[in-house]
Design an enzyme around this catalytic site. Structure first.
Site, PDB file in Angstrom:
ATOM      1  N   GLY A 134      -3.838  -7.280   9.028  1.00  0.00           N
ATOM      2  CA  GLY A 134      -2.491  -7.836   9.128  1.00  0.00           C
ATOM      3  C   GLY A 134      -1.585  -7.131  10.130  1.00  0.00           C
ATOM      4  O   GLY A 134      -0.392  -7.374  10.165  1.00  0.00           O
ATOM      5  N   SER A 186      -7.368  -8.316  11.628  1.00  0.00           N
ATOM      6  CA  SER A 186      -6.768  -8.895  12.832  1.00  0.00           C
ATOM      7  C   SER A 186      -7.773  -9.612  13.743  1.00  0.00           C
ATOM      8  O   SER A 186      -7.690  -9.528  14.964  1.00  0.00           O
ATOM      9  CB  SER A 186      -5.985  -7.834  13.604  1.00  0.00           C
ATOM     10  OG  SER A 186      -4.909  -7.352  12.803  1.00  0.00           O
ATOM     11  N   GLU A 212     -13.563  -3.570   6.513  1.00  0.00           N
ATOM     12  CA  GLU A 212     -12.196  -3.919   6.897  1.00  0.00           C
ATOM     13  C   GLU A 212     -11.365  -2.647   6.968  1.00  0.00           C
ATOM     14  O   GLU A 212     -10.858  -2.174   5.932  1.00  0.00           O
ATOM     15  CB  GLU A 212     -11.579  -4.864   5.862  1.00  0.00           C
ATOM     16  CG  GLU A 212     -12.256  -6.208   5.780  1.00  0.00           C
ATOM     17  CD  GLU A 212     -11.276  -7.276   5.295  1.00  0.00           C
ATOM     18  OE1 GLU A 212     -11.077  -8.253   6.019  1.00  0.00           O
ATOM     19  OE2 GLU A 212     -10.682  -7.114   4.222  1.00  0.00           O
ATOM     20  N   ASN A 217      -9.825 -15.908   4.524  1.00  0.00           N
ATOM     21  CA  ASN A 217      -9.202 -15.399   3.295  1.00  0.00           C
ATOM     22  C   ASN A 217      -7.739 -15.811   3.339  1.00  0.00           C
ATOM     23  O   ASN A 217      -6.954 -15.242   4.092  1.00  0.00           O
ATOM     24  CB  ASN A 217      -9.356 -13.871   3.251  1.00  0.00           C
ATOM     25  CG  ASN A 217      -8.574 -13.238   2.111  1.00  0.00           C
ATOM     26  OD1 ASN A 217      -8.148 -13.932   1.179  1.00  0.00           O
ATOM     27  ND2 ASN A 217      -8.390 -11.922   2.174  1.00  0.00           N
ATOM     28  N   LYS A 271      -5.495 -15.507   1.078  1.00  0.00           N
ATOM     29  CA  LYS A 271      -4.562 -14.677   0.300  1.00  0.00           C
ATOM     30  C   LYS A 271      -3.640 -15.584  -0.547  1.00  0.00           C
ATOM     31  O   LYS A 271      -4.102 -16.623  -1.018  1.00  0.00           O
ATOM     32  CB  LYS A 271      -3.787 -13.732   1.231  1.00  0.00           C
ATOM     33  CG  LYS A 271      -4.746 -12.978   2.152  1.00  0.00           C
ATOM     34  CD  LYS A 271      -4.156 -11.805   2.856  1.00  0.00           C
ATOM     35  CE  LYS A 271      -5.245 -11.149   3.710  1.00  0.00           C
ATOM     36  NZ  LYS A 271      -4.788  -9.938   4.391  1.00  0.00           N
ATOM     37  N   HIS A 298     -11.096  -6.147  -2.086  1.00  0.00           N
ATOM     38  CA  HIS A 298     -10.274  -6.213  -0.868  1.00  0.00           C
ATOM     39  C   HIS A 298      -9.277  -5.049  -0.906  1.00  0.00           C
ATOM     40  O   HIS A 298      -8.808  -4.666  -1.981  1.00  0.00           O
ATOM     41  CB  HIS A 298      -9.539  -7.555  -0.818  1.00  0.00           C
ATOM     42  CG  HIS A 298      -8.836  -7.782   0.483  1.00  0.00           C
ATOM     43  ND1 HIS A 298      -7.626  -7.195   0.774  1.00  0.00           N
ATOM     44  CD2 HIS A 298      -9.181  -8.498   1.577  1.00  0.00           C
ATOM     45  CE1 HIS A 298      -7.256  -7.550   2.000  1.00  0.00           C
ATOM     46  NE2 HIS A 298      -8.182  -8.336   2.507  1.00  0.00           N
ATOM     47  N   GLU A 315      -6.244  -4.900  -0.335  1.00  0.00           N
ATOM     48  CA  GLU A 315      -4.979  -5.215  -1.017  1.00  0.00           C
ATOM     49  C   GLU A 315      -5.142  -5.083  -2.531  1.00  0.00           C
ATOM     50  O   GLU A 315      -4.213  -4.675  -3.227  1.00  0.00           O
ATOM     51  CB  GLU A 315      -4.492  -6.615  -0.596  1.00  0.00           C
ATOM     52  CG  GLU A 315      -3.909  -6.581   0.811  1.00  0.00           C
ATOM     53  CD  GLU A 315      -4.031  -7.877   1.592  1.00  0.00           C
ATOM     54  OE1 GLU A 315      -4.270  -8.941   1.007  1.00  0.00           O
ATOM     55  OE2 GLU A 315      -3.889  -7.814   2.833  1.00  0.00           O
TER      56      GLU A 315
END
Ligand code: PGA
Length: 254
Positions: free
Chosen positions: A173, A213, A167, A10, A12, A95, A97
């Site tokens: 991250g 991660s 996730e 991904n 991003k 996701h 985010e």
């Protein structure tokens, strides 16, 4: 049943068309023999270029989001048919985010999932708890809620293509991946819930990814777990060196 491993990158909001094309060109010779399916979720603007660069290779290109409508006055949005038009084969939906920074809720994500399935764009649906939810012992409650709302109305046969990614928000991250044991516990919970609500066959077929991660150093150990069928990789998918090592995690064991 043996589920084929799936490794998803991904990107991003990183990489121009040119960067995408050169990344893929460099990656190809390292992954042609891989036993996993390899997927790259690239920015909208790089999909066509990436799909051309990856054509007739083991790599499939997809998007990181879409709208549920087929067309209309939705400034700034992209429809599933438009993604297919430029060569996308899959789309990441929900996701964390998107959920956190752009206020997408599971009801909206559910509409997108149904649209993607209808248009034959493979959906990768993300779920995961925040650190606070984990600390308060609400992980399973949160996962169940997100799964059931995001997948409402989905049919058992849709699990032929539909992928779910666990996730944990606290691992994304942060450099701090869930341990294989923590991830496996969440994965087996998710599979059990899919079994309860969509049946044995759906649960058996479901490809469940772990994300948060993931690095070359932890990929193999995560993949050892019975209910982890693949990995969703953010930061480490931006470097050919790291991503090729994750894709080839089997050769790194021992
Ligand atoms: P990360 O991101 O690998 O950089 O933690 C994962 C993701 O957001 O999908």
């Amino acid at each position: 049943m043996m589920r084929k491993p799936v490794i998803v990158g991904n990107w991003k909001m990183y990489k121009t068309k040119e960067e995408a094309a050169s990344f893929i060109k460099e990656l190809i010779p390292h992954v042609q023999q891989a036993s996993s399916r390899i997927l790259l979720a690239v920015p909208f603007t790089a999909i066509q270029t990436a799909a051309d660069a990856a054509s007739e290779t083991a790599i499939a290109i997809g998007a990181q989001n879409m709208n549920d409508a087929t067309k209309g006055a939705f400034t700034g949005e992209i429809a599933a048919s438009m993604l297919l038009d430029v060569g996308a084969q899959f789309v990441i939906l929900g996701h964390s985010e998107r959920r956190q920074l752009f206020f997408e809720d599971s009801a909206f994500i559910n509409k997108k999932v149904k649209r993607a399935l209808k248009e034959k764009l493979q959906p990768i649906v993300c779920v995961g708890e925040t650190l606070q939810e984990r600390q308060e012992g609400k992980t399973e409650e949160r996962l169940e809620q997100q799964l059931l709302k995001s997948l409402k109305g989905v049919k058992a046969k849709d699990f032929d293509t539909l992928i779910v990614a666990y996730e944990p928000v606290w691992a994304i991250g942060t450099g701090e991946s869930a341990t294989p044991a923590i991830a496996e516990k969440a994965h087996s919970f998710c599979r059990a819930k899919i079994k309860e609500h969509f049946g044995d066959e759906a649960a058996e077929k479901l490809t469940l990814l772990y994300g948060g991660s993931v690095k070359p150093e932890n990929a193999a150990a995560l993949m050892e777990e019975a209910n982890i069928d693949g990995l969703l990789v953010g930061g480490a998918s931006l470097s050919v060196e790291a991503f090729k090592n994750i894709v080839n995690y089997k050769t790194l064991v021992g």
